[in-house]
Structure formats: C-alpha cells, structure tokens
Scaffold this active site. Structure first.
Site, PDB file in Angstrom:
ATOM      1  N   GLU A  72       0.851  -1.179   0.000  1.00 40.30           N
ATOM      2  CA  GLU A  72       0.000   0.000   0.000  1.00 40.30           C
ATOM      3  C   GLU A  72       0.892   1.235   0.000  1.00 40.30           C
ATOM      4  OE1 GLU A  72      -3.510   2.381   2.432  1.00 40.30           O
ATOM      5  OE2 GLU A  72      -2.881   0.410   3.148  1.00 40.30           O
ATOM      6  N   GLU A  97       4.804   4.852   3.744  1.00 38.62           N
ATOM      7  CA  GLU A  97       4.366   6.210   4.081  1.00 38.62           C
ATOM      8  C   GLU A  97       5.596   7.057   4.394  1.00 38.62           C
ATOM      9  OE1 GLU A  97       2.759   9.435   4.457  1.00 38.62           O
ATOM     10  OE2 GLU A  97       1.271   7.869   4.113  1.00 38.62           O
ATOM     11  N   ASP A 124       9.663   6.871   0.046  1.00 37.92           N
ATOM     12  CA  ASP A 124       8.934   7.122  -1.185  1.00 37.92           C
ATOM     13  C   ASP A 124       8.514   5.810  -1.834  1.00 37.92           C
ATOM     14  OD1 ASP A 124       8.081   8.707  -3.515  1.00 37.92           O
ATOM     15  OD2 ASP A 124       9.798   7.800  -4.500  1.00 37.92           O
ATOM     16  N   ASP A 147      -2.133  12.355  -3.574  1.00 38.79           N
ATOM     17  CA  ASP A 147      -2.243  13.801  -3.761  1.00 38.79           C
ATOM     18  C   ASP A 147      -2.562  14.092  -5.229  1.00 38.79           C
ATOM     19  OD1 ASP A 147      -1.825  16.589  -3.957  1.00 38.79           O
ATOM     20  OD2 ASP A 147      -0.375  16.530  -2.313  1.00 38.79           O
ATOM     21  N   LYS A 151      -3.309  21.697  -9.777  1.00 35.46           N
ATOM     22  CA  LYS A 151      -2.866  22.715 -10.721  1.00 35.46           C
ATOM     23  C   LYS A 151      -2.098  22.067 -11.873  1.00 35.46           C
ATOM     24  CE  LYS A 151      -2.627  26.445  -7.307  1.00 35.46           C
ATOM     25  NZ  LYS A 151      -1.777  27.466  -6.641  1.00 35.46           N
ATOM     26  N   ASP A 183     -10.919  10.890  -4.961  1.00 30.57           N
ATOM     27  CA  ASP A 183     -12.138  11.699  -4.977  1.00 30.57           C
ATOM     28  C   ASP A 183     -11.985  12.885  -5.933  1.00 30.57           C
ATOM     29  OD1 ASP A 183     -10.219  12.655  -2.913  1.00 30.57           O
ATOM     30  OD2 ASP A 183     -11.630  14.319  -2.773  1.00 30.57           O
ATOM     31  N   THR A 219     -13.259   5.940   5.904  1.00 32.52           N
ATOM     32  CA  THR A 219     -12.515   6.533   7.012  1.00 32.52           C
ATOM     33  C   THR A 219     -13.232   7.754   7.568  1.00 32.52           C
ATOM     34  OG1 THR A 219     -11.241   7.996   5.588  1.00 32.52           O
ATOM     35  CG2 THR A 219     -10.363   5.761   5.938  1.00 32.52           C
ATOM     36  N   LYS A 220     -12.791   8.191   8.735  1.00 33.35           N
ATOM     37  CA  LYS A 220     -13.341   9.411   9.331  1.00 33.35           C
ATOM     38  C   LYS A 220     -13.143  10.602   8.405  1.00 33.35           C
ATOM     39  CE  LYS A 220     -12.523   9.988  13.692  1.00 33.35           C
ATOM     40  NZ  LYS A 220     -11.825  10.313  14.961  1.00 33.35           N
ATOM     41  N   TYR A 221     -12.019  10.639   7.738  1.00 33.72           N
ATOM     42  CA  TYR A 221     -11.736  11.721   6.793  1.00 33.72           C
ATOM     43  C   TYR A 221     -12.796  11.771   5.698  1.00 33.72           C
ATOM     44  CZ  TYR A 221      -9.629  14.027   2.771  1.00 33.72           C
ATOM     45  OH  TYR A 221      -9.411  14.820   1.680  1.00 33.72           O
TER      46      TYR A 221
END
Length: 240
Positions: A72, A97, A124, A147, A151, A183, A219-221
C-alpha cells in the site's frame, strides 16, 4: 517469497519527482514508546543513513511466513491498512508512508489490536518499488487518495504516471491487482487513461473474483470531508 528476487531496476530509471510534501510532526509520549519498542521489528527505512536505497528485502524472513503480498503506497494514518489487513489475515501487507506521525499511529493500532500481518516502510513509494521489490512478486498494490496536485503545472508530481504504473505492473504477479481510489475526478480520468494504456494490465470490475479484497473501509476523513463527493475506484489485473 523473497521480494529481492530478480535484478533491481536501474537506479533513477524513473523521474525522481517526489509525490509528497514535507511535514513536521512530533509523536506523543505513548507513540514514541511504542515506536521505540516495535519499529525495529515491524518497520524500516527505504534508504540508509547515507541516502542509499535498501535493496535486500526478504519478506519471508520479515513476516516469518510465505504469503500473498500487498503493497500500500501512501498509507496515511493506516485506518484502511489496518481494517483490510484484519479482514485478510492470510495476506501480508507492507504499508509505505513518508510521514512518521502516520506510521506511529498505525504502529500503535497494530500493537493495540494484536495484528500480525502488517509491516511498514518509511520512504517514497517509487523507491520501494524500484529497489526493494522484485518482478512478479506482489499480489496487490493499493494507492488510496494520492495527492491530486490539481494545478496543471504540478501534474508532473502526480504519483500514478505511465512510468510508475509500468513499474507496478512489472512487480505484480500474473493475476495481481492494482487498486486505486481518488475523490478528484480530474485525477481519476488521468489514472484511468494511464492504467488502460499499460499493456500488462487489463481493467476489471470491482465485482470480479480477485485475489485481494476491494472492500475499502470508509474513514473518518471521508465521512467528514468527502460527504456527497464521488469516489472513483479504479482496478486493473495483470494479464495472465
């Protein structure tokens, strides 16, 4: 299963554009204590003290067994990592992570719930794929909410570019799965185009019979920030 099988990819074959932002964080006393106790066993850095990539990763020795392996990339605080690993105890999961705080939160949850099939790498994701994982090794790769760099001038920073997807495809076993979720619909279109263009992959449905679960916990997010926002689930299988 030895993830170091096969020759590593050539150094710097991929663009060295980081897909993360620098962030400072301090661990709580409890998190630091758990980190000191468990990180030497359950975690490792992608690069050594001289910034050289680690290439000798023996997953059988690390997990103490031979099992299907899922990577992951960008596990965040590890909410999805933990729940999906608990639901699939027969699968070994490596969470990658950059941010120590997120890894510490996952490490504390692992300790609290007694989960044994998760290991962590700080660094990374491209570094890990390029230097630590051998060809035809992984049963799955998960990339949840990378991410989007919305832009246009920053699009080159996006993680899921053709070279990275090709590298993921090489590291997957036949029948292995790439599962991405976002999303950001602009990024979803980009990911779909890149994944569909990779000759080693074929798009599959979330209802297909696959070797790993696609049931990603909310998730909560997501509940707070993504209420009413569509989430694209994009899934490919390595061609047999």
């Amino acid at each position: 299963m030895n993830a170091s099988a096969g020759p590593p990819a050539e150094p710097h074959r991929l663009p060295r554009v980081t897909s993360f932002r620098t962030r400072r964080s301090t661990l709580s006393g409890g998190q630091q204590g758990t980190w000191d106790r468990l990180w030497p066993k359950l975690g490792m850095q992608a690069r050594d003290e001289d910034s050289q990539p680690i290439t000798d990763l023996d997953t059988e020795a690390w997990f103490g067994r031979s099992a299907p392996l899922v990577l992951e990339i960008g596990s965040g605080t590890g909410t999805s990592t933990l729940e999906m690993a608990k639901a699939e105890p027969h699968i070994d999961v490596i969470a990658v992570e950059v941010y120590r705080k997120g890894l510490a939160q996952l490490l504390s949850a692992i300790d609290r719930e007694g989960v044994t099939n998760i290991r962590m790498i700080r660094g990374d994701g491209v570094d890990v794929l390029e230097h630590m994982i051998g060809s035809n090794t992984l049963t799955g790769v998960r990339v949840f909410f990378p991410d989007p760099w919305p832009k246009a001038r920053h699009h080159k920073r996006r993680l899921l570019q053709p070279a990275t997807v090709a590298l993921i495809a090489d590291r997957l076993r036949e029948g292995g799965v790439l599962h991405a979720a976002t999303d950001h619909m602009g990024y979803a279109e980009h990911i779909a185009e890149v994944g569909d263009a990779e000759p080693l992959l074929r798009r599959v449905s979330t209802s297909d019979d696959l070797p790993i679960s696609l049931e990603r916990p909310v998730t909560k997010y997501q509940r707070k920030a993504l209420a009413g926002t569509e989430v694209a689930e994009l899934v490919w299988e390595k061609r047999l």
